[in-house]
Motif scaffolding. Structure first.
Motif, PDB file in Angstrom:
ATOM      1  N   ASP A 240       0.801  -1.073  -0.058  1.00 23.50           N
ATOM      2  CA  ASP A 240       0.201  -0.207  -0.100  1.00 23.50           C
ATOM      3  C   ASP A 240       0.849   1.403   0.023  1.00 23.50           C
ATOM      4  O   ASP A 240       2.173   0.956   0.335  1.00 23.50           O
ATOM      5  CB  ASP A 240      -0.965   0.078   1.340  1.00 23.50           C
ATOM      6  CG  ASP A 240      -0.378   0.119   2.557  1.00 23.50           C
ATOM      7  OD1 ASP A 240      -0.038   1.209   2.887  1.00 23.50           O
ATOM      8  OD2 ASP A 240       0.129  -0.896   3.037  1.00 23.50           O
ATOM      9  N   ALA A 241       0.401   2.382  -0.496  1.00 20.86           N
ATOM     10  CA  ALA A 241       0.894   3.590  -0.455  1.00 20.86           C
ATOM     11  C   ALA A 241       1.726   4.218   0.678  1.00 20.86           C
ATOM     12  O   ALA A 241       3.083   4.489   0.583  1.00 20.86           O
ATOM     13  CB  ALA A 241       0.010   4.461  -1.115  1.00 20.86           C
ATOM     14  N   ILE A 242       1.137   4.118   1.845  1.00 20.07           N
ATOM     15  CA  ILE A 242       1.806   4.416   3.083  1.00 20.07           C
ATOM     16  C   ILE A 242       3.089   3.844   3.571  1.00 20.07           C
ATOM     17  O   ILE A 242       3.900   4.125   3.991  1.00 20.07           O
ATOM     18  CB  ILE A 242       0.738   4.736   4.399  1.00 20.07           C
ATOM     19  CG1 ILE A 242      -0.449   5.659   3.910  1.00 20.07           C
ATOM     20  CG2 ILE A 242       1.241   4.890   5.678  1.00 20.07           C
ATOM     21  CD1 ILE A 242       0.214   6.768   3.791  1.00 20.07           C
ATOM     22  N   SER A 243       2.882   2.348   3.362  1.00 17.68           N
ATOM     23  CA  SER A 243       4.054   1.540   3.529  1.00 17.68           C
ATOM     24  C   SER A 243       4.853   1.777   2.526  1.00 17.68           C
ATOM     25  O   SER A 243       6.227   2.000   3.246  1.00 17.68           O
ATOM     26  CB  SER A 243       3.603   0.019   3.399  1.00 17.68           C
ATOM     27  OG  SER A 243       2.462  -0.104   4.226  1.00 17.68           O
ATOM     28  N   ALA A 244       4.925   2.065   1.339  1.00 16.69           N
ATOM     29  CA  ALA A 244       5.940   2.526   0.376  1.00 16.69           C
ATOM     30  C   ALA A 244       6.472   3.720   1.045  1.00 16.69           C
ATOM     31  O   ALA A 244       7.650   3.756   0.815  1.00 16.69           O
ATOM     32  CB  ALA A 244       5.266   2.463  -0.955  1.00 16.69           C
ATOM     33  N   LEU A 245       5.623   4.804   1.218  1.00 17.66           N
ATOM     34  CA  LEU A 245       6.297   6.014   1.589  1.00 17.66           C
ATOM     35  C   LEU A 245       7.137   5.919   2.880  1.00 17.66           C
ATOM     36  O   LEU A 245       8.021   6.810   3.099  1.00 17.66           O
ATOM     37  CB  LEU A 245       5.117   7.036   1.769  1.00 17.66           C
ATOM     38  CG  LEU A 245       4.421   7.394   0.516  1.00 17.66           C
ATOM     39  CD1 LEU A 245       3.299   8.222   0.760  1.00 17.66           C
ATOM     40  CD2 LEU A 245       5.488   8.166  -0.413  1.00 17.66           C
TER      41      LEU A 245
END
Length: 188
Positions: free
Chosen positions: A2-7
């Motif tokens: 997910d985007a937050i994990s990647a960020l």
């Protein structure tokens, strides 16, 4: 991922291996770059994809640029040999370029920052797909002979070189405390 994990978890990886990213992975990386913040929708970016044998040509360009920019006799054969092999450290290199447009409301610095944002989005997209990547730069990217060798115009500036591939090894990055970097402004 997910985007937050990647960020929250993206790291730079300098030990990269083959195979190169797939076409679908590259499409995702480029699409992410195209979503960077962009005042007035100028799209002030350009991406040069360097893979396969083109990496050898890029190494020759790097060695030539260094030789031309060094005072006479200061670019040793050892250094030239090292530069020839630098692009071989990853199966894929993306040169991120700020393609500056003349605009009365969007100064050059905003367009350069937009291209930098595109590069960061691309780095995160690579990480989100399980790829390793590192953003490389250095004085050579500011040399006119490098810009000309890559076919760039005077209105285009290199932002960096994204080296992308499979993760061979990576180091643990320390966790940072948000409170060490954030101040509340204007409160009593």
């Amino acid at each position: 991922m997910d985007a937050i994990s990647a960020l929250h978890n993206r790291i730079s990886v300098n030990l990269l291996d083959s195979p190169a990213p797939t076409k679908d992975q590259l499409d995702n990386i480029f699409k992410a770059g195209l979503r960077a913040c962009d005042h007035k929708n100028l799209r002030p970016w350009k991406f040069l994809l360097i893979q396969g044998d083109a990496r050898h040509a890029f190494g020759k360009l790097m060695a030539s640029v260094k030789e031309k920019s060094s005072p006479a006799g200061e670019c040793s054969e050892e250094l030239k040999t090292k530069l020839l092999s630098k692009p071989l450290r990853a199966p894929t290199i993306i040169t991120v370029v700020a393609d500056i447009k003349v605009h009365d409301k969007v100064p050059e610095i905003e367009q350069i920052l937009s291209a930098g944002a595109a590069a960061q989005m691309m780095m995160t997209a690579a990480f989100a797909q399980g790829l390793g990547a590192i953003w490389r730069s250095g004085s050579m990217m500011f040399e006119t002979t490098m810009q000309e060798g890559l076919g760039l115009t005077k209105d285009q500036k290199i932002i960096g070189f994204l080296y992308i591939g499979q993760i061979k090894a990576c180091k643990k990055v320390p966790d940072l405390k948000v409170s060490d970097f954030v101040e509340v402004w204007g409160s009593n």
